[in-house]
Design a protein around this motif. Structure first.
Motif, PDB file in Angstrom:
ATOM      1  N   ALA A   1       9.262  27.473 106.720  1.00  0.00           N
ATOM      2  CA  ALA A   1       9.270  28.391 107.866  1.00  0.00           C
ATOM      3  C   ALA A   1      10.638  29.016 108.112  1.00  0.00           C
ATOM      4  CB  ALA A   1       8.817  27.645 109.120  1.00  0.00           C
ATOM      5  N   GLY A   2      11.573  28.807 107.194  1.00  0.00           N
ATOM      6  CA  GLY A   2      12.864  29.480 107.301  1.00  0.00           C
ATOM      7  C   GLY A   2      14.040  28.622 107.729  1.00  0.00           C
ATOM      8  N   VAL A   3      13.818  27.342 108.013  1.00  0.00           N
ATOM      9  CA  VAL A   3      14.918  26.457 108.404  1.00  0.00           C
ATOM     10  C   VAL A   3      15.799  26.176 107.186  1.00  0.00           C
ATOM     11  CG1 VAL A   3      15.487  24.109 109.161  1.00  0.00           C
ATOM     12  CG2 VAL A   3      13.693  25.394 110.327  1.00  0.00           C
ATOM     13  N   GLN A   4      17.102  26.270 107.377  1.00  0.00           N
ATOM     14  CA  GLN A   4      18.043  25.991 106.290  1.00  0.00           C
ATOM     15  C   GLN A   4      18.833  24.706 106.498  1.00  0.00           C
ATOM     16  OE1 GLN A   4      20.446  29.350 105.114  1.00  0.00           O
ATOM     17  NE2 GLN A   4      18.759  30.795 105.357  1.00  0.00           N
ATOM     18  N   GLU A   5      18.920  24.265 107.765  1.00  0.00           N
ATOM     19  CA  GLU A   5      19.616  23.006 108.044  1.00  0.00           C
ATOM     20  C   GLU A   5      18.834  22.192 109.068  1.00  0.00           C
ATOM     21  OE1 GLU A   5      23.810  22.672 108.350  1.00  0.00           O
ATOM     22  OE2 GLU A   5      24.155  24.777 107.810  1.00  0.00           O
ATOM     23  N   VAL A   6      18.762  20.901 108.828  1.00  0.00           N
ATOM     24  CA  VAL A   6      18.126  19.960 109.751  1.00  0.00           C
ATOM     25  C   VAL A   6      19.192  18.963 110.201  1.00  0.00           C
ATOM     26  CG1 VAL A   6      16.397  18.136 110.017  1.00  0.00           C
ATOM     27  CG2 VAL A   6      15.845  20.191 108.689  1.00  0.00           C
ATOM     28  N   VAL A   7      19.308  18.770 111.505  1.00  0.00           N
ATOM     29  CA  VAL A   7      20.263  17.811 112.059  1.00  0.00           C
ATOM     30  C   VAL A   7      19.464  16.722 112.778  1.00  0.00           C
ATOM     31  CG1 VAL A   7      22.328  17.487 113.454  1.00  0.00           C
ATOM     32  CG2 VAL A   7      21.866  19.720 112.424  1.00  0.00           C
ATOM     33  N   ILE A   8      19.637  15.480 112.366  1.00  0.00           N
ATOM     34  CA  ILE A   8      18.843  14.361 112.894  1.00  0.00           C
ATOM     35  C   ILE A   8      19.729  13.419 113.698  1.00  0.00           C
ATOM     36  CG2 ILE A   8      17.319  12.427 112.318  1.00  0.00           C
ATOM     37  CD1 ILE A   8      16.703  13.798 109.674  1.00  0.00           C
ATOM     38  N   GLY A   9      19.219  13.001 114.852  1.00  0.00           N
ATOM     39  CA  GLY A   9      19.861  11.955 115.634  1.00  0.00           C
ATOM     40  C   GLY A   9      18.874  10.839 115.889  1.00  0.00           C
ATOM     41  N   MET A  10      19.300   9.598 115.703  1.00  0.00           N
ATOM     42  CA  MET A  10      18.402   8.465 115.944  1.00  0.00           C
ATOM     43  C   MET A  10      19.220   7.224 116.239  1.00  0.00           C
ATOM     44  SD  MET A  10      17.135   7.595 112.014  1.00  0.00           S
ATOM     45  CE  MET A  10      15.952   6.373 112.576  1.00  0.00           C
ATOM     46  N   ALA A  11      18.563   6.241 116.832  1.00  0.00           N
ATOM     47  CA  ALA A  11      19.199   4.953 117.096  1.00  0.00           C
ATOM     48  C   ALA A  11      19.079   4.063 115.861  1.00  0.00           C
ATOM     49  CB  ALA A  11      18.572   4.316 118.328  1.00  0.00           C
ATOM     50  N   HIS A  12      19.063   2.750 116.034  1.00  0.00           N
ATOM     51  CA  HIS A  12      19.097   1.841 114.884  1.00  0.00           C
ATOM     52  C   HIS A  12      17.750   1.718 114.179  1.00  0.00           C
ATOM     53  CE1 HIS A  12      22.288   1.019 117.551  1.00  0.00           C
ATOM     54  NE2 HIS A  12      21.847  -0.119 118.082  1.00  0.00           N
ATOM     55  N   ARG A  13      16.668   1.687 114.971  1.00  0.00           N
ATOM     56  CA  ARG A  13      15.351   1.349 114.422  1.00  0.00           C
ATOM     57  C   ARG A  13      14.926   2.304 113.309  1.00  0.00           C
ATOM     58  NH1 ARG A  13      13.604  -3.092 114.774  1.00  0.00           N
ATOM     59  NH2 ARG A  13      13.950  -3.140 117.024  1.00  0.00           N
ATOM     60  N   GLY A  14      14.826   1.779 112.092  1.00  0.00           N
ATOM     61  CA  GLY A  14      14.367   2.573 110.955  1.00  0.00           C
ATOM     62  C   GLY A  14      15.442   3.409 110.290  1.00  0.00           C
ATOM     63  N   ARG A  15      16.681   3.274 110.741  1.00  0.00           N
ATOM     64  CA  ARG A  15      17.753   4.145 110.227  1.00  0.00           C
ATOM     65  C   ARG A  15      17.984   3.948 108.728  1.00  0.00           C
ATOM     66  NH1 ARG A  15      21.423   6.757 113.347  1.00  0.00           N
ATOM     67  NH2 ARG A  15      23.262   7.630 112.308  1.00  0.00           N
ATOM     68  N   LEU A  16      18.000   2.703 108.273  1.00  0.00           N
ATOM     69  CA  LEU A  16      18.235   2.445 106.856  1.00  0.00           C
ATOM     70  C   LEU A  16      17.113   3.030 106.002  1.00  0.00           C
ATOM     71  CD1 LEU A  16      19.536  -1.250 107.024  1.00  0.00           C
ATOM     72  CD2 LEU A  16      20.869   0.863 106.863  1.00  0.00           C
ATOM     73  N   ASN A  17      15.881   2.923 106.495  1.00  0.00           N
ATOM     74  CA  ASN A  17      14.744   3.472 105.775  1.00  0.00           C
ATOM     75  C   ASN A  17      14.841   4.991 105.675  1.00  0.00           C
ATOM     76  OD1 ASN A  17      12.077   3.775 104.668  1.00  0.00           O
ATOM     77  ND2 ASN A  17      11.450   1.920 105.734  1.00  0.00           N
ATOM     78  N   VAL A  18      15.226   5.630 106.770  1.00  0.00           N
ATOM     79  CA  VAL A  18      15.392   7.088 106.779  1.00  0.00           C
ATOM     80  C   VAL A  18      16.520   7.505 105.833  1.00  0.00           C
ATOM     81  CG1 VAL A  18      16.082   9.054 108.215  1.00  0.00           C
ATOM     82  CG2 VAL A  18      14.408   7.410 109.081  1.00  0.00           C
ATOM     83  N   LEU A  19      17.621   6.757 105.849  1.00  0.00           N
ATOM     84  CA  LEU A  19      18.726   7.057 104.939  1.00  0.00           C
ATOM     85  C   LEU A  19      18.271   7.013 103.484  1.00  0.00           C
ATOM     86  CD1 LEU A  19      21.621   5.057 106.641  1.00  0.00           C
ATOM     87  CD2 LEU A  19      21.616   7.525 106.216  1.00  0.00           C
ATOM     88  N   ALA A  20      17.467   6.010 103.149  1.00  0.00           N
ATOM     89  CA  ALA A  20      17.043   5.837 101.756  1.00  0.00           C
ATOM     90  C   ALA A  20      15.932   6.801 101.360  1.00  0.00           C
ATOM     91  CB  ALA A  20      16.587   4.394 101.536  1.00  0.00           C
ATOM     92  N   ASN A  21      14.911   6.895 102.183  1.00  0.00           N
ATOM     93  CA  ASN A  21      13.687   7.581 101.753  1.00  0.00           C
ATOM     94  C   ASN A  21      13.513   8.991 102.294  1.00  0.00           C
ATOM     95  OD1 ASN A  21      12.654   5.384 100.186  1.00  0.00           O
ATOM     96  ND2 ASN A  21      12.256   4.319 102.113  1.00  0.00           N
ATOM     97  N   THR A  22      14.430   9.417 103.161  1.00  0.00           N
ATOM     98  CA  THR A  22      14.408  10.807 103.635  1.00  0.00           C
ATOM     99  C   THR A  22      15.635  11.563 103.140  1.00  0.00           C
ATOM    100  OG1 THR A  22      13.139  10.220 105.614  1.00  0.00           O
ATOM    101  CG2 THR A  22      14.319  12.307 105.658  1.00  0.00           C
ATOM    102  N   LEU A  23      16.817  10.957 103.326  1.00  0.00           N
ATOM    103  CA  LEU A  23      18.039  11.648 102.929  1.00  0.00           C
ATOM    104  C   LEU A  23      18.484  11.332 101.506  1.00  0.00           C
ATOM    105  CD1 LEU A  23      18.328  11.312 106.262  1.00  0.00           C
ATOM    106  CD2 LEU A  23      20.502  12.410 105.726  1.00  0.00           C
TER     107      LEU A  23
END
Length: 475
Positions: A234-256
């Protein structure tokens, strides 16, 4: 949304009397009623499912046979039921994967609309308002339950702008009924697999270490995958994510795409200092930045902002990042930068920074073109059950303050989570305003894996112990 309370709150006999007056002289009734009756006549004059036509009384002249008063009253009652489902069926939607939902008195039984089981085989023109044409009450009810009382419950009828409210209604009903392709289902399963296996490995290899796991909420990974991919389309070129601790390691590995080697080295405590982004912080506070190529071949930069222990303080930081990027790099084109704020259920309900951020979100000096708020709602805050944590029905009730739609979704239904994510992206890009996804799930272990949750929540964790993970449920 257009307020039809003048219809739904009126006595059937009064409506019948007005309709009788309208059929004799359409100008004899209030303009709002005239518009409503015109819509009703349009519905009853449409071609029905059998290919035959129903003659509209108002357009057929004075010699036409008027609609039976009892039948007319029931038509309005069915219409009331459709309206009520759109407004209140989120209260009965199947969104809790662990335990039955609380009875919040939705008043959606047939007898609440002066209907009964004996009417189930009767055909009603009001089915047109649901896209069915003239249809049996049983078919109307089945479709209402499928759309509004399945794995997703939606709150949107408090939106005042008619265009926006109708857009949400139409797109929600369409996306709920859309079938996934084999490739789409394979992609969803792949992301769920990644999330589940990552948590299982860490829990097996590093027993008792703090990791604030995503166990029970792994559908988050599929949701983020959808949000990033579809926003890029849809035209987005940058995504900025903010989150607390829960699931952060999983997001780091499997999203970023942070490597397992880097993450496991942090668990072993032998990470080189120059790779901790200079913070020296614990592994579940660290940020990351990566360039992702989507399946459609689009490139998007994704940044996870570092976050300290204050759970939601990163949210205004994310908004500031997104606003600065849009202003400076993209000439105020907010469609180019998407903020994603991942909340915990207790934090989003209990921390004042969320209210402050939301109440400023539409001000010209602070607007970011809308954020997607994703709540990992594991129904417990440290050791506190949600009944003891908030006064509102939902942790996301604050969203109504800025008229942001809320999609409550069952975390054990990854396809429903992906549908919600897809609608959230489309809404944000269309209207440049906030939208919430409240993913109801559970926390399989303690708050930080070092505590025993059965001491404080024995009944809840007796249910969780027996419950399969999202991958097992999906397959």
């Amino acid at each position: 949304m257009k307020d039809f309370s003048y219809v739904t709150n009126s006595h059937p006999a009064y409506i019948e009397s007005l309709y009788s007056d309208y059929t004799k002289d359409p100008t004899a009734v209030d303009p709002e009623w005239k518009k409503f009756f015109e819509g009703f006549d349009f519905a009853t004059s449409k071609v029905n499912g059998n290919g035959s036509h129903v003659v509209a009384t108002a357009t057929a002249g004075k010699d036409a046979t008027p609609i039976n008063n009892d039948a007319l009253a029931k038509e309005f009652n069915v219409y009331k039921m459709i309206r009520a489902y759109r407004k209140r069926a989120h209260l009965i939607a199947d969104t809790n994967p662990i335990r039955p939902r609380k009875d919040r008195k939705p008043e959606l039984n047939l007898n609440d609309f002066s209907l009964s089981d004996s009417d189930l085989n009767t055909e009603f023109h009001a089915g047109t308002f649901l896209g069915l044409g003239k249809a049996k009450l049983s078919d109307i009810l089945t479709k209402l339950k499928k759309i509004y009382a399945g794995s997703i419950g939606i709150e949107y009828t408090y939106i005042n702008e008619i265009e926006k409210c109708q857009w949400v209604q139409e797109h929600f009903e369409a996306i709920i009924q859309r079938e996934f392709t084999i490739d789409e289902r394979t992609r969803i399963l792949e992301k769920i697999n990644q999330g589940v296996i990552f948590e299982k490995f860490l829990h097996t290899k590093y027993i008792g270490q703090k990791r604030f796991g995503l166990d029970g909420g792994e559908s988050t990974i599929a949701a983020l995958d959808t949000i990033i991919n579809e926003s890029a389309d849809a035209g987005v070129q940058e995504v900025v994510i903010g989150m607390a601790h829960r699931g952060r390691l999983n997001v780091l590995a499997n999203t970023l795409g942070k490597t397992y080697e880097q993450i496991f080295s942090e668990f072993e405590g032998n990470m080189p200092p120059d790779m901790t982004m200079g913070s020296g912080d614990v592994k579940y506070h660290l940020g990351f930045n990566s360039n992702i190529n989507t399946p459609a071949g689009k490139a998007v930069n994704v940044q996870l902002i570092p976050n300290p222990s204050h759970l939601e303080v990163v949210d205004p930081v994310v908004s500031g990042f997104a606003r600065a990027k849009a202003d400076i790099l993209y000439n105020n084109e907010y469609d180019k930068v998407l903020p994603i704020l991942i909340h915990g259920d207790s934090a989003v309900a209990g921390q004042g920074v969320i209210y402050e951020l939301l109440q400023m979100s539409k001000l010209s000096g602070y607007a970011t073109g809308g954020a997607i708020h994703f709540v990992i709602n594991n129904q417990i805050g440290f050791t506190t059950d949600f009944d003891d944590a908030r006064s509102a029905d939902y942790c996301t009730s604050i969203a109504a303050m800025v008229q942001a739609p809320v999609l409550h979704v069952n975390g054990d239904d990854p396809e429903a989570v992906v549908r919600a994510a897809s609608l959230a992206v489309a809404y944000r890009q269309k209207f440049n305003q906030d939208i919430f996804i409240d993913m109801v799930c559970y926390r399989r272990y303690g708050h930080n894996e070092g505590d025993e949750p059965k001491f404080t929540q024995p009944q809840l964790y007796a249910l969780i112990d027996k419950h399969p993970n999202p991958r097992e449920v999906y397959t």
